[in-house]
Design an enzyme around this catalytic site. Sequence first.
Site, PDB file in Angstrom:
ATOM      1  N   TYR A  24       0.816  -1.218   0.000  1.00 21.19           N
ATOM      2  CA  TYR A  24       0.000   0.000   0.000  1.00 21.19           C
ATOM      3  C   TYR A  24       0.845   1.262   0.000  1.00 21.19           C
ATOM      4  O   TYR A  24       0.670   2.149   0.837  1.00 21.19           O
ATOM      5  CB  TYR A  24      -0.942   0.003   1.214  1.00 21.19           C
ATOM      6  CG  TYR A  24      -1.931  -1.135   1.171  1.00 21.19           C
ATOM      7  CD1 TYR A  24      -3.022  -1.068   0.326  1.00 21.19           C
ATOM      8  CD2 TYR A  24      -1.752  -2.276   1.941  1.00 21.19           C
ATOM      9  CE1 TYR A  24      -3.935  -2.110   0.257  1.00 21.19           C
ATOM     10  CE2 TYR A  24      -2.650  -3.333   1.878  1.00 21.19           C
ATOM     11  CZ  TYR A  24      -3.730  -3.237   1.034  1.00 21.19           C
ATOM     12  OH  TYR A  24      -4.630  -4.268   0.969  1.00 21.19           O
ATOM     13  N   TYR A 152     -12.400  -7.347   6.244  1.00 23.09           N
ATOM     14  CA  TYR A 152     -11.209  -7.449   5.386  1.00 23.09           C
ATOM     15  C   TYR A 152     -10.848  -8.928   5.240  1.00 23.09           C
ATOM     16  O   TYR A 152     -10.764  -9.647   6.237  1.00 23.09           O
ATOM     17  CB  TYR A 152     -10.029  -6.670   5.999  1.00 23.09           C
ATOM     18  CG  TYR A 152      -8.761  -6.883   5.191  1.00 23.09           C
ATOM     19  CD1 TYR A 152      -8.540  -6.163   4.012  1.00 23.09           C
ATOM     20  CD2 TYR A 152      -7.831  -7.852   5.561  1.00 23.09           C
ATOM     21  CE1 TYR A 152      -7.423  -6.400   3.239  1.00 23.09           C
ATOM     22  CE2 TYR A 152      -6.708  -8.090   4.788  1.00 23.09           C
ATOM     23  CZ  TYR A 152      -6.510  -7.365   3.634  1.00 23.09           C
ATOM     24  OH  TYR A 152      -5.407  -7.600   2.859  1.00 23.09           O
ATOM     25  N   ASP A 253     -13.214 -16.362   8.915  1.00 22.37           N
ATOM     26  CA  ASP A 253     -11.828 -16.041   8.543  1.00 22.37           C
ATOM     27  C   ASP A 253     -11.037 -15.758   9.822  1.00 22.37           C
ATOM     28  O   ASP A 253     -11.099 -14.664  10.374  1.00 22.37           O
ATOM     29  CB  ASP A 253     -11.855 -14.819   7.610  1.00 22.37           C
ATOM     30  CG  ASP A 253     -10.463 -14.334   7.226  1.00 22.37           C
ATOM     31  OD1 ASP A 253      -9.483 -14.822   7.803  1.00 22.37           O
ATOM     32  OD2 ASP A 253     -10.373 -13.452   6.354  1.00 22.37           O
ATOM     33  N   LYS A 282      -1.248 -16.573   8.868  1.00 22.01           N
ATOM     34  CA  LYS A 282      -0.436 -15.685   9.696  1.00 22.01           C
ATOM     35  C   LYS A 282       0.346 -16.413  10.808  1.00 22.01           C
ATOM     36  O   LYS A 282       1.430 -16.910  10.575  1.00 22.01           O
ATOM     37  CB  LYS A 282      -1.307 -14.575  10.284  1.00 22.01           C
ATOM     38  CG  LYS A 282      -1.727 -13.527   9.243  1.00 22.01           C
ATOM     39  CD  LYS A 282      -2.405 -12.381   9.929  1.00 22.01           C
ATOM     40  CE  LYS A 282      -2.938 -11.353   8.947  1.00 22.01           C
ATOM     41  NZ  LYS A 282      -1.964 -10.431   8.437  1.00 22.01           N
TER      42      LYS A 282
HETATM   43  N1  PMP Z   1      -7.988 -12.332   6.141  1.00 16.14           N
HETATM   44  C1  PMP Z   1      -7.689 -11.548   7.191  1.00 16.14           C
HETATM   45  C2  PMP Z   1      -8.677 -11.419   8.325  1.00 16.14           C
HETATM   46  C3  PMP Z   1      -6.455 -10.880   7.227  1.00 16.14           C
HETATM   47  O1  PMP Z   1      -6.167 -10.085   8.271  1.00 16.14           O
HETATM   48  C4  PMP Z   1      -5.545 -11.061   6.153  1.00 16.14           C
HETATM   49  C5  PMP Z   1      -4.195 -10.384   6.132  1.00 16.14           C
HETATM   50  N2  PMP Z   1      -4.096  -9.144   6.632  1.00 16.14           N
HETATM   51  C6  PMP Z   1      -5.905 -11.878   5.084  1.00 16.14           C
HETATM   52  C7  PMP Z   1      -7.137 -12.513   5.110  1.00 16.14           C
HETATM   53  C8  PMP Z   1      -5.004 -12.087   3.912  1.00 16.14           C
HETATM   54  O2  PMP Z   1      -3.869 -12.780   4.284  1.00 16.14           O
HETATM   55  P1  PMP Z   1      -2.509 -12.655   3.428  1.00 16.14           P
HETATM   56  O3  PMP Z   1      -2.037 -11.245   3.620  1.00 16.14           O
HETATM   57  O4  PMP Z   1      -1.622 -13.679   4.051  1.00 16.14           O
HETATM   58  O5  PMP Z   1      -2.848 -12.954   2.023  1.00 16.14           O
END
Ligand code: PMP
Length: 434
Positions: A24, A152, A253, A282
């Site tokens: 970003y 997100y 998620d 993560k």
């Molecule tokens: N879902 C959530 C809730 C996230 O916080 C993130 C990453 N910030 C993602 C999906 C995407 O993961 P990545 O950056 O490993 O592609």
Amino acid sequence: MNCNITDKAQELLDFDVKHIMHPYTSPTKPIPCYLVESASGVYLNMSDGRRLIDGMSSWWAVIHGYNNIYMNEAITTQLNKMSHVMFGGITHEPAVKLAKRLIQMTPKGLDHVFYSDSGSVAVEVALKMALQYWYSVEQPKKCKFATVRSGYHGDTWHPMSVCDPVTGMHHIFNQTLSAQFFVPKPTTKFDGIWNESDLDAVCDLFTNHHKEIAAFIIEPIVQGAGGMRFYHPNYLSGLRKLCKEYHILLIVDEIATGFGRTGKMFACEWSQITPDIMCVGKALTSGYITFAATLTSHKVAQVISNGYPGVFMHGPTFMGNPLACSAANASLDLIEKYNILDKISKIEAQLKIELNSLNSLNGVKEVRVLGAIGVVEVEEEVNLEVLQKMFVDRGIWIRPFGKLIYMMPPYVITSEQLHQLTSQFCKTVQDYLV
Ligand code: PMP
């Protein structure tokens, strides 16, 4: 920016600024980057000799700290056996061991595991599973997704379409993103008095459109990059019931929240629910290697198997990477060994006390803490470049965005280190806001 920087470090930074794109960030006029040389425990060792306490766990991931000896050994041992092997037609012990553990530790009923390389891909896989499920039962019209605002789910194409339509990237890619259904974000706060009407919009949506909706996707309890908001567990349990009632799959998620961050091993546990599909990433490898997994129920797996073409249509090159599986197994060993949830509740208690003084500061809208997450929401969008430098000058690494200044330290942080982090954090925010 960098005081005692060597010629070599300066050369690296000069090349970086001209040629490397960061998250970003403007490709040609980026705000300055800081050069890190190594990292250990909770510290980032910068090229100018400064040592910063990491308040971000490298975006929720590095829960056991950097250069962790146990993690290093596990990966080195695996490296000496086999760093990668294709997963088509082949399996290996680290993958099997990890799947067993994930099935055992996630909410009961998630029995099938699909490995992928990043959180966004894990979400793509989840969405695709839901589509294939309805395709397999000959209901192809159920092909849209529903979600809440302020969510997100990643930066790749379909995840982008279920990110908040305003704070996400819809306004730029509106013409080409799939149109999905959005309901207002949950309003009852995590510890607020539950307001049933929070779910009214979901009820209305499902009543009118359930025949088009394949799945509802949501971040459990904590909306991360869409606003760092903590919502009431009854919202998620109510949503679970509504999804069942209207034959809509529920995708949770847990990429940011999984592995203890909210004070439970998985945030779903606050609501005592099992989703139909769940994504983790993560902290799965404690931030050692990019890796993610999508888990689903036997029912979803069975339906996909029984349908046409009888196979799940996804298979990334690095699926089930043995190094990543070994890192994940080592991270789970450490989670088990160190009673992580107890440690997180201590971090939470300390954050609540030590960030509290910011509540009364002019310009601060709200201070909130859940598990090992501390958030200060301010009235005005912050100047990232200025504030980031102020944090670095005070010896801590914090990366704010928008109106959110927040921390989620590695779980290995000692109470003295955490005190150092929060006190420098509070002083910086005070100085910035006056
Ligand atoms: N879902 C959530 C809730 C996230 O916080 C993130 C990453 N910030 C993602 C999906 C995407 O993961 P990545 O950056 O490993 O592609």
